[in-house]
Design a protein around this motif. Structure first.
Motif, PDB file in Angstrom:
ATOM      1  N   THR B 145      63.003  36.811  84.525  1.00 25.05           N
ATOM      2  CA  THR B 145      64.162  36.107  83.947  1.00 25.05           C
ATOM      3  C   THR B 145      64.378  36.495  82.485  1.00 25.05           C
ATOM      4  N   LYS B 146      63.424  37.224  81.910  1.00 17.34           N
ATOM      5  CA  LYS B 146      63.491  37.699  80.513  1.00 17.34           C
ATOM      6  C   LYS B 146      63.409  36.572  79.475  1.00 17.34           C
ATOM      7  N   LYS B 147      63.122  35.352  79.916  1.00  9.88           N
ATOM      8  CA  LYS B 147      62.961  34.255  78.946  1.00  9.88           C
ATOM      9  C   LYS B 147      61.613  34.390  78.243  1.00  9.88           C
ATOM     10  N   THR B 148      61.529  33.913  77.006  1.00 13.25           N
ATOM     11  CA  THR B 148      60.302  34.095  76.232  1.00 13.25           C
ATOM     12  C   THR B 148      59.398  32.852  76.234  1.00 13.25           C
ATOM     13  N   ASN B 149      59.983  31.711  76.602  1.00 17.04           N
ATOM     14  CA  ASN B 149      59.166  30.498  76.691  1.00 17.04           C
ATOM     15  C   ASN B 149      59.179  29.984  78.125  1.00 17.04           C
ATOM     16  N   MET B 150      57.992  29.710  78.648  1.00 16.69           N
ATOM     17  CA  MET B 150      57.921  29.199  80.015  1.00 16.69           C
ATOM     18  C   MET B 150      57.890  27.679  79.954  1.00 16.69           C
ATOM     19  N   PRO B 151      58.908  27.010  80.532  1.00 16.84           N
ATOM     20  CA  PRO B 151      58.966  25.549  80.426  1.00 16.84           C
ATOM     21  C   PRO B 151      57.766  24.885  81.099  1.00 16.84           C
ATOM     22  N   TYR B 152      57.348  23.785  80.521  1.00 13.48           N
ATOM     23  CA  TYR B 152      56.268  22.974  81.091  1.00 13.48           C
ATOM     24  C   TYR B 152      56.574  22.627  82.548  1.00 13.48           C
ATOM     25  N   ASN B 153      57.845  22.334  82.829  1.00 10.73           N
ATOM     26  CA  ASN B 153      58.216  21.946  84.199  1.00 10.73           C
ATOM     27  C   ASN B 153      58.021  23.079  85.201  1.00 10.73           C
ATOM     28  N   TYR B 154      58.253  24.314  84.742  1.00  9.15           N
ATOM     29  CA  TYR B 154      58.031  25.468  85.633  1.00  9.15           C
ATOM     30  C   TYR B 154      56.558  25.540  86.024  1.00  9.15           C
ATOM     31  N   ILE B 155      55.702  25.321  85.031  1.00 12.83           N
ATOM     32  CA  ILE B 155      54.251  25.403  85.270  1.00 12.83           C
ATOM     33  C   ILE B 155      53.792  24.241  86.145  1.00 12.83           C
ATOM     34  N   LYS B 156      54.349  23.060  85.873  1.00 12.43           N
ATOM     35  CA  LYS B 156      53.995  21.854  86.653  1.00 12.43           C
ATOM     36  C   LYS B 156      54.412  22.027  88.120  1.00 12.43           C
ATOM     37  N   GLU B 157      55.571  22.655  88.330  1.00 10.56           N
ATOM     38  CA  GLU B 157      56.094  22.796  89.699  1.00 10.56           C
ATOM     39  C   GLU B 157      55.455  23.957  90.455  1.00 10.56           C
ATOM     40  N   ASN B 158      55.187  25.077  89.721  1.00 11.45           N
ATOM     41  CA  ASN B 158      54.682  26.280  90.394  1.00 11.45           C
ATOM     42  C   ASN B 158      53.182  26.494  90.236  1.00 11.45           C
ATOM     43  N   GLY B 159      52.594  25.801  89.254  1.00  9.81           N
ATOM     44  CA  GLY B 159      51.165  25.966  89.029  1.00  9.81           C
ATOM     45  C   GLY B 159      50.356  24.928  89.784  1.00  9.81           C
ATOM     46  N   TYR B 160      49.059  24.949  89.556  1.00  5.84           N
ATOM     47  CA  TYR B 160      48.155  24.012  90.209  1.00  5.84           C
ATOM     48  C   TYR B 160      47.397  23.284  89.102  1.00  5.84           C
ATOM     49  N   LEU B 161      47.497  21.976  89.062  1.00  8.65           N
ATOM     50  CA  LEU B 161      46.762  21.196  88.062  1.00  8.65           C
ATOM     51  C   LEU B 161      45.264  21.284  88.372  1.00  8.65           C
ATOM     52  N   ILE B 162      44.478  21.650  87.349  1.00  6.71           N
ATOM     53  CA  ILE B 162      43.025  21.730  87.540  1.00  6.71           C
ATOM     54  C   ILE B 162      42.438  20.387  87.123  1.00  6.71           C
ATOM     55  N   SER B 163      41.745  19.735  88.036  1.00  5.49           N
ATOM     56  CA  SER B 163      41.231  18.397  87.727  1.00  5.49           C
ATOM     57  C   SER B 163      40.129  18.497  86.682  1.00  5.49           C
ATOM     58  N   ASP B 164      40.144  17.531  85.789  1.00  2.60           N
ATOM     59  CA  ASP B 164      39.214  17.456  84.667  1.00  2.60           C
ATOM     60  C   ASP B 164      37.953  16.753  85.159  1.00  2.60           C
ATOM     61  N   LYS B 165      36.826  17.465  85.122  1.00  2.00           N
ATOM     62  CA  LYS B 165      35.597  16.886  85.645  1.00  2.00           C
ATOM     63  C   LYS B 165      34.493  16.954  84.602  1.00  2.00           C
ATOM     64  N   TYR B 166      33.380  16.348  84.912  1.00  2.00           N
ATOM     65  CA  TYR B 166      32.238  16.473  84.021  1.00  2.00           C
ATOM     66  C   TYR B 166      31.509  17.784  84.323  1.00  2.00           C
ATOM     67  N   ILE B 167      31.170  18.017  85.595  1.00  2.00           N
ATOM     68  CA  ILE B 167      30.520  19.267  86.014  1.00  2.00           C
ATOM     69  C   ILE B 167      31.157  19.749  87.304  1.00  2.00           C
ATOM     70  N   PRO B 168      31.648  20.964  87.406  1.00  3.48           N
ATOM     71  CA  PRO B 168      31.947  21.857  86.291  1.00  3.48           C
ATOM     72  C   PRO B 168      33.215  21.403  85.568  1.00  3.48           C
ATOM     73  N   ARG B 169      33.282  21.677  84.286  1.00  8.34           N
ATOM     74  CA  ARG B 169      34.313  21.079  83.444  1.00  8.34           C
ATOM     75  C   ARG B 169      35.747  21.446  83.863  1.00  8.34           C
ATOM     76  N   VAL B 170      35.971  22.727  84.139  1.00  6.05           N
ATOM     77  CA  VAL B 170      37.316  23.191  84.549  1.00  6.05           C
ATOM     78  C   VAL B 170      37.143  23.876  85.902  1.00  6.05           C
ATOM     79  N   ASP B 171      37.213  23.116  86.967  1.00  2.00           N
ATOM     80  CA  ASP B 171      36.840  23.632  88.290  1.00  2.00           C
ATOM     81  C   ASP B 171      37.987  24.432  88.916  1.00  2.00           C
TER      82      ASP B 171
END
Lengths: 188, 188
Positions: B145-171
């Motif tokens: 799309t040639k845009k220089t900033n990727m909107p938070y909403n694009y990442i929220k919709e197309n990405g995968y939220l990594i759950s915050d844990k104690y071990i391992p920290r970023v699973d």
């Protein structure tokens, strides 16, 4: 200790004098990996040397130290497979001194192989002008003998001679193809 | 510019002040990768920062410069697959600035994916305390799309939220498992 080209060396270790005779193995592997990448054959890189930064002023590093690597120097992907190796040269004619490979690096190769990756060494006998690929399995087998020097004959018998070419200079993927074929034959 | 802990900084860039709020993404990933390695689950490492050495005296680096990396920072092996990713954090709440990722790194991820590897980004919105895994495919799609900033909403919709844990920290391998399952479902 290896210094990249162009570095002002106030302290030159005597055993690196053979470098002047020709291209080093590292330089040969760099041009080979660049060639593989441009040909879209494989994506394999040398990792940067790990450094401990102590003093940085205005983005200029003023004091830093070389750290011992915790992995091998090279890794990447070829035919969908994970590849991982260490490359070393020696001026000895009759053996390869195993203290060239750190204990961390051996454990790293073992772990890679356990996880289904292809782990190996590339060893160049500079005086003989011969470069071998030695499978990780053959390295671990030899290490179980507790000997500290790996005889040239062990490498000649258990390793794969990499043919010296103009392009690509050290065509180690040709050997990897052969190893992959041998593995497939064992499966069938 | 990132400095490892313990470095004397004479020049501190103002946008790194948020680091004091907690662990950085890099530190979180390091402990996570250490955990994966100890559990024999995966072998994934951060590559050292590439440095151009200028002056070395008695094995002490006296003058050197940071170089722009030609690959992503992280790679390794998981379930026999080659994994490759870049990890970045931003204090912005509504978008991720794409100038955080160098052109070389994008071409590297493209090449890895073409060769059958799994390429992705890990993006942390530090202010929101949310960390996402975004597949390389979703990154390349957005870049078209040639845009220089990727909107938070694009990442929220197309990405995968990594759950915050104690071990391992970023699973993040939990997300990779999910992606591998989705790929298998498509095949069948």
């Amino acid at each position: 200790m290896k210094y990249p080209e162009g570095v002002k060396k106030n302290y030159v270790h005597t055993n690196i004098s053979h470098r002047n005779r020709g291209m080093t193995l590292e330089a040969d592997l760099n041009v080979t990996n660049d060639y593989y990448l441009k040909q879209k054959k494989a994506n394999i890189h040398k990792k940067p040397t790990p450094i401990k930064l102590v003093k940085v002023e205005y983005n200029i590093i003023k004091e830093a130290y070389f750290k011992e690597p915790s992995t091998t120097d090279y890794n990447g992907i070829y035919k969908g497979k994970y590849l991982d190796f260490e490359a070393k040269e020696t001026i000895n004619k009759t053996y390869f001194p195993l203290n060239n490979i750190h204990a961390h690096q051996i454990e790293h190769l073992r772990s890679i192989m356990e996880m289904g990756g292809i782990g190996f060494l590339i060893i160049r006998f500079t005086t003989l002008n011969e470069t071998y690929l030695l499978k990780g399995e053959s390295l671990l087998l030899f290490l179980s003998t507790k000997k500290t020097n790996m005889p040239y004959n062990y490498i000649k018998e258990n390793g794969y001679l990499i043919s010296d070419k103009y392009i690509p200079r050290v065509d180690y993927l040709q050997v990897i193809d052969q190893i992959m074929e041998e593995k497939n034959e064992k499966k069938n």
